[in-house]
Design a protein around this motif. Structure first.
Motif, PDB file in Angstrom:
ATOM      1  N   LYS A 141      -6.378  -5.903  16.834  1.00 31.76           N
ATOM      2  CA  LYS A 141      -7.483  -6.534  16.169  1.00 31.76           C
ATOM      3  C   LYS A 141      -6.921  -7.281  15.131  1.00 31.76           C
ATOM      4  CE  LYS A 141     -10.966  -3.224  17.721  1.00 31.76           C
ATOM      5  NZ  LYS A 141     -12.043  -2.568  17.462  1.00 31.76           N
ATOM      6  N   ARG A 166      -3.626 -10.696   9.403  1.00 27.08           N
ATOM      7  CA  ARG A 166      -4.444 -10.593   8.180  1.00 27.08           C
ATOM      8  C   ARG A 166      -3.917 -11.388   7.331  1.00 27.08           C
ATOM      9  NH1 ARG A 166      -6.216  -5.421   7.398  1.00 27.08           N
ATOM     10  NH2 ARG A 166      -4.254  -5.008   6.116  1.00 27.08           N
ATOM     11  N   SER A 197      -8.487  -8.395  12.581  1.00 30.63           N
ATOM     12  CA  SER A 197      -8.742  -8.090  11.118  1.00 30.63           C
ATOM     13  C   SER A 197      -7.762  -6.978  10.634  1.00 30.63           C
ATOM     14  CB  SER A 197     -10.379  -8.020  11.174  1.00 30.63           C
ATOM     15  OG  SER A 197     -10.575  -6.940  11.898  1.00 30.63           O
ATOM     16  N   ARG A 198      -7.217  -6.108  11.476  1.00 24.88           N
ATOM     17  CA  ARG A 198      -6.564  -4.911  11.098  1.00 24.88           C
ATOM     18  C   ARG A 198      -5.172  -4.844  10.868  1.00 24.88           C
ATOM     19  NH1 ARG A 198     -10.346   0.020  12.532  1.00 24.88           N
ATOM     20  NH2 ARG A 198     -12.329  -0.911  12.584  1.00 24.88           N
ATOM     21  N   HIS A 199      -4.706  -5.747  11.656  1.00 24.48           N
ATOM     22  CA  HIS A 199      -3.113  -5.810  11.805  1.00 24.48           C
ATOM     23  C   HIS A 199      -2.637  -6.537  10.340  1.00 24.48           C
ATOM     24  CE1 HIS A 199       0.909  -6.975  12.986  1.00 24.48           C
ATOM     25  NE2 HIS A 199       0.879  -5.865  13.800  1.00 24.48           N
TER      26      HIS A 199
END
Length: 130
Positions: A5, A13, A7-9
């Motif tokens: 994802k 990001r 938004s999480r890596h």
């Protein structure tokens, strides 16, 4: 192999922040600060309901309405804006552009903008807002 994802890596990001525009970065920072202060995001507000909203005041102006002084402020939380109006007030100590505040009141719609009149307010210290 699993999916990643964006938004999480952390690398994605960081790359996203490097390529983002200034307005987007300001909005993201404002969203984080507002989330830390608590309350409902402006984008989630619906009219005719009580709500508590936190954010930073972008503008504060004196605009008399029907001969009555009114202090009008624009509260920005990164997801949108909320117009805050204190009727009968020319100034309020601490209510200045750049101040972090939490307001609570009945949200209505005035000329298509989300507005709250005479809300309860609380100035949020800078350490809690960041």
């Amino acid at each position: 192999m699993g999916t990643v994802k964006s938004s999480r890596h952390p690398l994605l990001r960081a790359l996203s922040r490097l390529t983002a525009g200034n307005e987007q970065l300001i909005a993201e920072d404002a969203q984080k600060a507002s989330a830390a202060m608590g309350g409902t995001p402006c984008a989630s507000l619906s009219g005719r309901r009580r709500a508590s909203v936190s954010g930073t005041l972008r503008t504060v102006t004196l605009r008399p309405r029907a001969g009555v002084p009114a202090l009008v402020a624009e509260l920005f939380d990164g997801t949108g804006t909320l117009t805050v109006i204190w009727l009968g007030r020319r100034e309020i100590p601490g209510i200045v552009p750049g101040a972090a505040v939490r307001v609570e009141g009945f949200v209505g719609c005035d000329d298509g903008r989300k507005t709250v009149y005479n809300p309860r307010y609380e100035l949020v210290p800078a350490t809690a807002a960041s």
